[in-house]
Design an enzyme around this catalytic site. Structure first.
Site, PDB file in Angstrom:
ATOM      1  N   GLY A  53       0.822  -1.197   0.000  1.00 55.05           N
ATOM      2  CA  GLY A  53       0.000   0.000   0.000  1.00 55.05           C
ATOM      3  C   GLY A  53       0.854   1.244   0.000  1.00 55.05           C
ATOM      4  O   GLY A  53       2.008   1.239   0.416  1.00 55.05           O
ATOM      5  N   GLY A 110       0.422   5.607   0.620  1.00 54.71           N
ATOM      6  CA  GLY A 110      -0.420   6.751   0.951  1.00 54.71           C
ATOM      7  C   GLY A 110       0.334   8.037   0.678  1.00 54.71           C
ATOM      8  O   GLY A 110       1.409   8.035   0.090  1.00 54.71           O
ATOM      9  N   GLY A 111      -0.236   9.143   1.147  1.00 53.50           N
ATOM     10  CA  GLY A 111       0.369  10.435   0.906  1.00 53.50           C
ATOM     11  C   GLY A 111       1.656  10.635   1.655  1.00 53.50           C
ATOM     12  O   GLY A 111       2.487  11.461   1.286  1.00 53.50           O
ATOM     13  N   MET A 112       1.855   9.880   2.731  1.00 46.11           N
ATOM     14  CA  MET A 112       3.019  10.129   3.556  1.00 46.11           C
ATOM     15  C   MET A 112       3.954   8.936   3.666  1.00 46.11           C
ATOM     16  O   MET A 112       5.138   9.101   3.925  1.00 46.11           O
ATOM     17  CB  MET A 112       2.503  10.566   4.931  1.00 46.11           C
ATOM     18  CG  MET A 112       3.122   9.942   6.106  1.00 46.11           C
ATOM     19  SD  MET A 112       2.535  10.692   7.609  1.00 46.11           S
ATOM     20  CE  MET A 112       2.652   9.285   8.645  1.00 46.11           C
ATOM     21  N   ALA A 113       3.474   7.736   3.460  1.00 39.61           N
ATOM     22  CA  ALA A 113       4.313   6.562   3.691  1.00 39.61           C
ATOM     23  C   ALA A 113       3.920   5.440   2.743  1.00 39.61           C
ATOM     24  O   ALA A 113       2.852   5.456   2.145  1.00 39.61           O
ATOM     25  CB  ALA A 113       4.177   6.090   5.139  1.00 39.61           C
ATOM     26  N   LYS A 161       5.454   0.082   7.769  1.00 36.71           N
ATOM     27  CA  LYS A 161       5.108   1.400   7.245  1.00 36.71           C
ATOM     28  C   LYS A 161       6.365   2.252   7.297  1.00 36.71           C
ATOM     29  O   LYS A 161       6.951   2.441   8.359  1.00 36.71           O
ATOM     30  CB  LYS A 161       3.996   2.010   8.099  1.00 36.71           C
ATOM     31  CG  LYS A 161       3.437   3.304   7.566  1.00 36.71           C
ATOM     32  CD  LYS A 161       2.237   3.706   8.414  1.00 36.71           C
ATOM     33  CE  LYS A 161       1.474   4.843   7.802  1.00 36.71           C
ATOM     34  NZ  LYS A 161       0.247   5.120   8.569  1.00 36.71           N
ATOM     35  N   ASP A 167      -9.722  10.172  10.272  1.00 37.08           N
ATOM     36  CA  ASP A 167      -9.451   9.775   8.889  1.00 37.08           C
ATOM     37  C   ASP A 167     -10.103   8.423   8.616  1.00 37.08           C
ATOM     38  O   ASP A 167      -9.506   7.538   8.004  1.00 37.08           O
ATOM     39  CB  ASP A 167      -7.941   9.713   8.637  1.00 37.08           C
ATOM     40  CG  ASP A 167      -7.597   9.663   7.139  1.00 37.08           C
ATOM     41  OD1 ASP A 167      -8.466  10.023   6.315  1.00 37.08           O
ATOM     42  OD2 ASP A 167      -6.471   9.257   6.813  1.00 37.08           O
TER      43      ASP A 167
END
Length: 173
Positions: free
Chosen positions: A24, A26-29, A46, A139
Site C-alpha cells: 500500500g 499513501g500520501g506520507m508513507a 510502514k 481519517d
C-alpha cells in the site's frame, strides 16, 4: 508516480526486517509486507521516505501515530510491534493483515450486505474504545479498515488522530 527509492527496499533489509513486497501507498508513507527476522513473522512495515525527513510535520505525524496506537490496546485496532529508524527512514512495524482493506472488499463487490455486519460492528467497537480513551481517528475511510483472512476488521492509520485534552495533536493539522 514520484521517484522515492522505495523500490530498492524490496528484497533488502531495513533494521531486522526483510522487505518482501509493497502492499500500500499513501500520501506520507509506503507499507510493505516484510519478515521480522528475530521471530520469523510477517509484519506490515510502514516506512516514511528519507525525502520527508526534512519536514518536521511529516515526522511529527508519523511519531504521533505510534504514540496514539501505543495507548490503544483493542482486539480490532492494528497493534504496533516495533518502531524505529533505519537507513535514515523511520518505520512502524505492525500486524500484517492478509485480507486487504474494506475498500478492496467494497470495490470487488459484496454479494450480501449481511457480510458487512460483523466487520462494521468490530469497527464500531474499535472506534468506541478509542473515543473512551479520548482519541478521535479523523481519517475514517474504507482504506483505513484492514481485514484478516476471515474478514475481521481492524482500524488502522491514526496519523492525524486528535487526542482530547492533550498537546499530542500540535497545530500542524
Amino acid at each position: 508516480e514520484p521517484q522515492n527509492n522505495y523500490d530498492d527496499l524490496i528484497g533488502n533489509q531495513l533494521s531486522q526486517f526483510t522487505v518482501i513486497e509493497e502492499v500500500g501507498r499513501g500520501g506520507m508513507a509506503t507499507v510493505y509486507r516484510a519478515t521480522q527476522q528475530s521471530i520469523n513473522r510477517d509484519v506490515a512495515l510502514k516506512v516514511l521516505p528519507r525525502t520527508f525527513m526534512h519536514d518536521p510535520n511529516f515526522l511529527e505525524r508519523f511519531n504521533r501515530e505510534v504514540e496514539v496506537i501505543a495507548h490503544l490496546e483493542h482486539p480490532h485496532i492494528v497493534p504496533i510491534y516495533d518502531f524505529g529508524q533505519a537507513d535514515g527512514m523511520p518505520y512502524i512495524a505492525m500486524r500484517y493483515l492478509a485480507g486487504g482493506s474494506l475498500r478492496r472488499l467494497i470495490r470487488e463487490g459484496v454479494s450480501d450486505l449481511r457480510d458487512l455486519i460483523r466487520p462494521v460492528s468490530q469497527l464500531a467497537q474499535a472506534l468506541d474504545h478509542a473515543h473512551t480513551q479520548g482519541i478521535i481517528h479523523r481519517d475514517l475511510k474504507p482504506g483505513n479498515v484492514l481485514l484478516d483472512t476471515n474478514n475481521n476488521a481492524y482500524l488502522s492509520d491514526f496519523g492525524i488522530a486528535r487526542v482530547l485534552n492533550s498537546d499530542l495533536t500540535g497545530s500542524a493539522i
